[in-house]
Design an enzyme around this catalytic site. Sequence first.
Site, mmCIF file in Angstrom:
data_model
loop_
_atom_site.group_PDB
_atom_site.id
_atom_site.type_symbol
_atom_site.label_atom_id
_atom_site.label_comp_id
_atom_site.label_asym_id
_atom_site.label_seq_id
_atom_site.Cartn_x
_atom_site.Cartn_y
_atom_site.Cartn_z
ATOM 1 N N GLU A 124 -5.208 19.008 3.999
ATOM 2 C CA GLU A 124 -4.144 19.547 4.844
ATOM 3 C C GLU A 124 -3.874 18.573 5.980
ATOM 4 O OE1 GLU A 124 -5.133 22.676 7.436
ATOM 5 O OE2 GLU A 124 -3.040 23.046 7.983
ATOM 6 N N ALA B 189 1.701 10.723 13.174
ATOM 7 C CA ALA B 189 2.684 10.152 14.115
ATOM 8 C C ALA B 189 2.529 8.642 14.216
ATOM 9 C CB ALA B 189 2.523 10.783 15.496
ATOM 10 N N ALA C 82 10.461 17.346 11.036
ATOM 11 C CA ALA C 82 9.617 16.494 10.184
ATOM 12 C C ALA C 82 9.903 16.677 8.693
ATOM 13 C CB ALA C 82 8.143 16.777 10.477
ATOM 14 N N VAL C 83 10.597 17.774 8.336
ATOM 15 C CA VAL C 83 10.835 18.046 6.913
ATOM 16 C C VAL C 83 11.506 16.865 6.191
ATOM 17 C CG1 VAL C 83 12.161 19.512 5.311
ATOM 18 C CG2 VAL C 83 10.764 20.554 7.090
ATOM 19 N N THR D 37 5.869 5.240 6.404
ATOM 20 C CA THR D 37 5.779 5.267 4.943
ATOM 21 C C THR D 37 4.452 4.659 4.492
ATOM 22 O OG1 THR D 37 8.164 5.050 4.819
ATOM 23 C CG2 THR D 37 6.942 4.469 2.839
HETATM 24 N N1 COA Z 1 13.998 12.831 10.241
HETATM 25 C C1 COA Z 1 14.629 12.256 9.192
HETATM 26 N N2 COA Z 1 14.225 11.105 8.630
HETATM 27 C C2 COA Z 1 13.164 10.499 9.165
HETATM 28 C C3 COA Z 1 12.471 11.023 10.270
HETATM 29 C C4 COA Z 1 12.921 12.248 10.803
HETATM 30 N N3 COA Z 1 12.327 12.829 11.822
HETATM 31 N N4 COA Z 1 11.483 10.165 10.586
HETATM 32 C C5 COA Z 1 11.553 9.147 9.706
HETATM 33 N N5 COA Z 1 12.557 9.361 8.871
HETATM 34 C C6 COA Z 1 12.965 8.548 7.744
HETATM 35 C C7 COA Z 1 13.307 7.122 8.105
HETATM 36 O O1 COA Z 1 14.633 6.978 8.498
HETATM 37 C C8 COA Z 1 13.017 6.412 6.802
HETATM 38 O O2 COA Z 1 14.076 6.631 5.907
HETATM 39 P P1 COA Z 1 14.526 5.493 4.853
HETATM 40 O O3 COA Z 1 13.286 5.135 4.088
HETATM 41 O O4 COA Z 1 15.548 6.169 4.012
HETATM 42 O O5 COA Z 1 15.052 4.370 5.675
HETATM 43 C C9 COA Z 1 11.809 7.179 6.272
HETATM 44 O O6 COA Z 1 11.841 8.457 6.875
HETATM 45 C C10 COA Z 1 10.488 6.530 6.606
HETATM 46 O O7 COA Z 1 10.571 5.847 7.818
HETATM 47 P P2 COA Z 1 9.358 5.036 8.424
HETATM 48 O O8 COA Z 1 9.894 3.935 9.249
HETATM 49 O O9 COA Z 1 8.402 4.666 7.345
HETATM 50 O O10 COA Z 1 8.679 6.146 9.323
HETATM 51 P P3 COA Z 1 8.285 6.041 10.873
HETATM 52 O O11 COA Z 1 7.426 4.853 11.083
HETATM 53 O O12 COA Z 1 9.485 6.167 11.697
HETATM 54 O O13 COA Z 1 7.392 7.337 11.012
HETATM 55 C C11 COA Z 1 7.227 9.627 11.690
HETATM 56 C C12 COA Z 1 7.882 8.628 10.740
HETATM 57 C C13 COA Z 1 7.724 11.038 11.347
HETATM 58 C C14 COA Z 1 5.738 9.581 11.504
HETATM 59 C C15 COA Z 1 7.610 9.217 13.134
HETATM 60 O O14 COA Z 1 8.994 9.326 13.288
HETATM 61 C C16 COA Z 1 6.942 10.057 14.201
HETATM 62 O O15 COA Z 1 5.854 9.735 14.629
HETATM 63 N N6 COA Z 1 7.608 11.147 14.639
HETATM 64 C C17 COA Z 1 7.085 12.011 15.670
HETATM 65 C C18 COA Z 1 5.929 12.842 15.176
HETATM 66 C C19 COA Z 1 6.294 13.716 13.985
HETATM 67 O O16 COA Z 1 7.331 14.349 13.956
HETATM 68 N N7 COA Z 1 5.365 13.769 13.001
HETATM 69 C C20 COA Z 1 5.551 14.515 11.780
HETATM 70 C C21 COA Z 1 4.974 15.865 11.867
HETATM 71 S S1 COA Z 1 3.281 15.901 12.295
#
Ligand code: COA
Length: 493
Positions: free
Chosen positions: A227, A232, A270-271, A244
């Site tokens: 789980e 982040a 986050a979905v 990714t």
């Molecule tokens: N909504 C929609 N798409 C999102 C997204 C979001 N919140 N965050 C990332 N993406 C997309 C990116 O645009 C990318 O799309 P693509 O492959 O079509 O270009 C893909 O997801 C992966 O992007 P990547 O660069 O590998 O991810 P990241 O390094 O930006 O990390 C998170 C993604 C969610 C971990 C980061 O945005 C984050 O830390 N967010 C805040 C914490 C959070 O919400 N965590 C998740 C729940 S615990």
Amino acid sequence: MGKRKTRSDDEVDEYSGDVGIDEGMEVKDEDAGNGEMKKEEMLLVGKEEEDGKEDVLGKASESKQKRERTDDDEKDESGSVEAGAEQTDPAADEVFRIEPICKVPPAREPRIPPPGAWAQSTDDILGPDSQHNYVQRWRKMSDAEKNGTVIFKVVRNDNKRESMVYLLGLKNVFVKQLPNMPKPYVTRLVMDRKHESVALLNRGPSGELQVMGGCCYRPFPQQKFGEIAFLAISHVQQVQGYGTRLMAQTKERSKAIGLTHLLTCADNAAVPYFKKQGFSKKITLPMEAWQGYIKDYEGVTLMECKLHPKIDYLNVPLLLKAQKMALIEKLREVSNCHIVFPGIDVKAKGGIDIEDIPGIKEIGLKNIRGHGFQGSRSGAASVAARDPAARQALQKLLQSILTQIKNHNSAWPFLQPVNAAETGAVDYYDVIKNPIDLQTIQERLDLGWYYITKEIFVADLKRMVANCIQYNGKGHYITDLALSLEKFFMQKL
Ligand code: COA
């Protein structure tokens, strides 16, 4: 992730089990105990650690922290440091091809090209891989891991000083990136001995390691699922592919410890990210395996990712390359799409009949002129092409419409081909691969044989509008002009 629905913080304590911070352990964090942390260890703690440092450094350092935070924020707003570096990175323009993850057998009985034509190689059909964003990011990440600037490390609360420092760094990233999560709750789960984390560490120019992000999850080995509690990436490094890669590393780690599924409660924001990482709202794991085990949240979506033992999640582009190649090889057996015919100089010939286009006969269509073939130059086309009177009438009609279009108030941006240098649209021809404008349409009309149907003429006009929307976006004033012009010519046609 959403806020817990039912359990109180005390219950969380109970739930998370042994937090396991030993007395006297030299960890400095408001949530984790008292003690001294050595200066060099501070470097290891995440970039987002300022919040946590307040207690360590005291009020005297507050203004310095604020200044640093502002610097960071400015960096964020003006685009990340790495993103900026990416633009000037000469490697970004490099054209490259990647090798498939396994050997792809060639087509057994490929269709043979007729005399004068030739078979295109699979490599040429697929083109370079560097044009795909996901491949570029994968390569950047793999290279960074190979040269040691980026390190993924599985960390758990094992009483080791190094692990504690990484976990604290991780906690700080989570606290900053997941502001809705209560800080003590994050700390408890990150430090909980039943949880483990994949930490993303970045090696700075002087060799220091910084926690850039990570994924904290609880494996349930008996039920074979994990789980994900928090995931982040620090703000400056987001949307560069780290998220990714982190997920790929988490999946590989999960496979290595015998898990077959990952579950998470994702909040609305986050979905989309989880969807892109292969998570779905459809839960295939039997309910009895997870219900009562995973945390109960409000306003979140339970999502699942089934881990495939044969997928190497760290090298998905190589797998996709093999799949694409296998598909092309299969297509060679059932279609002619790999067969290339020599081009024709239509201008020199003054137009040609459809049947005379090399390759048309080979596609096996019968009755090209009749009802069986609905190509854009068929039917009326054939009539117009062969009947000089009909052809002249069409030419006259199209010229009259084109003149009206050119005289329309909204036509001025489309009168000539886009001059990328003069208009400042320097990347126009990188973005728009099929440019068209009213001058080019006029030249085609003047040829006398090009627009053998009204539909071909309309297709060019519509492409002009579509190009404009694609380049400028909806709501741009040039797009509005294009749309008003479209309305006008569609009434006329
Ligand atoms: N909504 C929609 N798409 C999102 C997204 C979001 N919140 N965050 C990332 N993406 C997309 C990116 O645009 C990318 O799309 P693509 O492959 O079509 O270009 C893909 O997801 C992966 O992007 P990547 O660069 O590998 O991810 P990241 O390094 O930006 O990390 C998170 C993604 C969610 C971990 C980061 O945005 C984050 O830390 N967010 C805040 C914490 C959070 O919400 N965590 C998740 C729940 S615990």
